[in-house]
Design a protein around this motif. Structure first.
Motif, PDB file in Angstrom:
ATOM      1  N   LYS A 151       0.830  -1.255   0.026  1.00 45.81           N
ATOM      2  CA  LYS A 151       0.076  -0.036   0.069  1.00 45.81           C
ATOM      3  C   LYS A 151       0.748   1.156  -0.029  1.00 45.81           C
ATOM      4  CE  LYS A 151      -3.757  -1.961   2.801  1.00 45.81           C
ATOM      5  NZ  LYS A 151      -4.513  -1.799   4.024  1.00 45.81           N
ATOM      6  N   CYS A 152       0.367   2.303  -0.826  1.00 50.16           N
ATOM      7  CA  CYS A 152       0.982   3.600  -0.769  1.00 50.16           C
ATOM      8  C   CYS A 152       0.097   4.622  -1.127  1.00 50.16           C
ATOM      9  CB  CYS A 152       2.298   3.677  -1.729  1.00 50.16           C
ATOM     10  SG  CYS A 152       1.747   3.242  -3.286  1.00 50.16           S
ATOM     11  N   GLN A 153       0.496   6.005  -0.597  1.00 49.73           N
ATOM     12  CA  GLN A 153      -0.608   7.080  -0.716  1.00 49.73           C
ATOM     13  C   GLN A 153      -0.806   7.267  -2.295  1.00 49.73           C
ATOM     14  OE1 GLN A 153       1.121  10.336   1.530  1.00 49.73           O
ATOM     15  NE2 GLN A 153       1.035   9.372   3.456  1.00 49.73           N
ATOM     16  N   ASP A 154       0.033   7.179  -3.155  1.00 49.79           N
ATOM     17  CA  ASP A 154      -0.104   7.663  -4.686  1.00 49.79           C
ATOM     18  C   ASP A 154       0.723   6.276  -5.546  1.00 49.79           C
ATOM     19  OD1 ASP A 154      -0.123   8.706  -7.176  1.00 49.79           O
ATOM     20  OD2 ASP A 154       0.316  10.752  -6.268  1.00 49.79           O
ATOM     21  N   PRO A 155      -0.050   5.400  -5.971  1.00 55.27           N
ATOM     22  CA  PRO A 155       0.488   4.196  -6.622  1.00 55.27           C
ATOM     23  C   PRO A 155       1.410   4.854  -8.003  1.00 55.27           C
ATOM     24  CG  PRO A 155      -1.458   3.655  -5.683  1.00 55.27           C
ATOM     25  CD  PRO A 155      -1.277   4.970  -5.541  1.00 55.27           C
ATOM     26  N   ASP A 156       0.656   5.683  -8.392  1.00 58.71           N
ATOM     27  CA  ASP A 156       1.201   6.295  -9.793  1.00 58.71           C
ATOM     28  C   ASP A 156       2.489   6.955  -9.654  1.00 58.71           C
ATOM     29  OD1 ASP A 156      -0.838   5.214 -11.549  1.00 58.71           O
ATOM     30  OD2 ASP A 156      -2.194   6.880 -11.354  1.00 58.71           O
ATOM     31  N   LYS A 157       2.499   7.707  -8.667  1.00 59.21           N
ATOM     32  CA  LYS A 157       3.740   8.735  -8.463  1.00 59.21           C
ATOM     33  C   LYS A 157       4.888   7.476  -7.896  1.00 59.21           C
ATOM     34  CE  LYS A 157       5.293  12.445  -5.623  1.00 59.21           C
ATOM     35  NZ  LYS A 157       4.923  13.587  -4.478  1.00 59.21           N
ATOM     36  N   MET A 158       4.321   6.467  -7.189  1.00 62.81           N
ATOM     37  CA  MET A 158       5.235   5.459  -6.671  1.00 62.81           C
ATOM     38  C   MET A 158       6.040   4.758  -8.064  1.00 62.81           C
ATOM     39  SD  MET A 158       6.747   4.383  -3.989  1.00 62.81           S
ATOM     40  CE  MET A 158       5.630   4.603  -2.588  1.00 62.81           C
ATOM     41  N   LYS A 159       5.156   4.493  -8.987  1.00 60.67           N
ATOM     42  CA  LYS A 159       5.640   3.751  -9.993  1.00 60.67           C
ATOM     43  C   LYS A 159       6.798   4.680 -10.863  1.00 60.67           C
ATOM     44  CE  LYS A 159       1.296   2.551 -10.887  1.00 60.67           C
ATOM     45  NZ  LYS A 159       0.139   2.012 -11.486  1.00 60.67           N
ATOM     46  N   GLU A 160       6.203   5.910 -10.975  1.00 61.21           N
ATOM     47  CA  GLU A 160       6.987   6.917 -11.668  1.00 61.21           C
ATOM     48  C   GLU A 160       8.490   6.923 -10.877  1.00 61.21           C
ATOM     49  OE1 GLU A 160       5.201  10.698 -11.924  1.00 61.21           O
ATOM     50  OE2 GLU A 160       3.384   9.769 -13.059  1.00 61.21           O
ATOM     51  N   TRP A 161       8.610   7.076  -9.618  1.00 61.63           N
ATOM     52  CA  TRP A 161       9.783   7.156  -8.778  1.00 61.63           C
ATOM     53  C   TRP A 161      10.621   5.771  -8.980  1.00 61.63           C
ATOM     54  CZ3 TRP A 161      12.569   4.515  -5.358  1.00 61.63           C
ATOM     55  CH2 TRP A 161      13.475   4.950  -4.729  1.00 61.63           C
ATOM     56  N   TYR A 162      10.001   4.474  -9.047  1.00 59.02           N
ATOM     57  CA  TYR A 162      10.749   3.457  -9.423  1.00 59.02           C
ATOM     58  C   TYR A 162      11.293   3.482 -10.677  1.00 59.02           C
ATOM     59  CZ  TYR A 162      10.071   1.286  -4.896  1.00 59.02           C
ATOM     60  OH  TYR A 162      10.222   1.315  -3.373  1.00 59.02           O
ATOM     61  N   ALA A 163      10.321   3.802 -11.560  1.00 60.89           N
ATOM     62  CA  ALA A 163      10.811   3.859 -13.072  1.00 60.89           C
ATOM     63  C   ALA A 163      11.953   4.789 -13.217  1.00 60.89           C
ATOM     64  CB  ALA A 163       9.874   4.200 -14.126  1.00 60.89           C
ATOM     65  N   LYS A 164      11.981   5.997 -12.646  1.00 60.26           N
ATOM     66  CA  LYS A 164      12.930   6.885 -12.899  1.00 60.26           C
ATOM     67  C   LYS A 164      14.354   6.438 -12.022  1.00 60.26           C
ATOM     68  CE  LYS A 164      14.275  11.889 -11.830  1.00 60.26           C
ATOM     69  NZ  LYS A 164      13.743  12.993 -11.181  1.00 60.26           N
ATOM     70  N   ASN A 165      13.958   6.409 -10.862  1.00 58.51           N
ATOM     71  CA  ASN A 165      15.288   6.047  -9.983  1.00 58.51           C
ATOM     72  C   ASN A 165      15.887   4.552 -10.050  1.00 58.51           C
ATOM     73  OD1 ASN A 165      15.682   8.602  -8.655  1.00 58.51           O
ATOM     74  ND2 ASN A 165      13.487   8.194  -8.293  1.00 58.51           N
TER      75      ASN A 165
END
Length: 137
Positions: free
Chosen positions: A13-27
């Protein structure tokens, strides 16, 4: 009888799944889609066959992990889910639902002694691979 054969997925679980996916993709370079990402690997007993593990962030409002109150759920790959389910019932393991069958495998959820919901998956990797091909196009 083999029971768990590997990790089928990690869900959290996380507050913003889309933001989390973007972070993991970028970093971390993870190739994410609307579900998260899928890791492909080769089966040790059959190196010519693919296997898959799913990584998926869920909204912190999801009810999918219930009745667990935990922030995560692990999916384990299993063989012969129906026979395993019979054994689990004999042992008094809490089963939270019925087996669901899809073209890419069978699923059921159980609870461990500390209230962690566990997803068991008897995969059909050939069909899962076809789905992934469509998702990545």
């Amino acid at each position: 009888m083999k029971k768990v054969t590997g990790i089928g997925g990690i869900f959290f679980k996380c507050q913003d799944p889309d933001k989390m996916k973007e972070w993991y993709a970028k970093n971390l370079g993870m190739n994410t889609d609307k579900y998260g990402t899928t890791f492909e690997w080769r089966q040790s007993d059959h190196p010519d066959k693919k296997g898959f593990s799913q990584w998926s962030p869920f909204s912190d409002q999801t009810t999918y992990f219930q009745p667990s109150q935990k922030e995560f759920m692990i999916n384990y790959r299993v063989e012969n889910l129906e026979e395993l389910l019979k054994e689990l019932k004999k042992e008094g393991v809490t089963i939270t639902d019925e087996i669901e069958t899809y073209e890419y495998g069978k699923f059921i959820h159980i609870m461990d002694p500390e209230g962690n919901k566990i997803e068991l998956w008897e995969p059909n990797d050939e069909e899962y691979d076809k789905i992934l091909e469509v998702r990545t196009k």
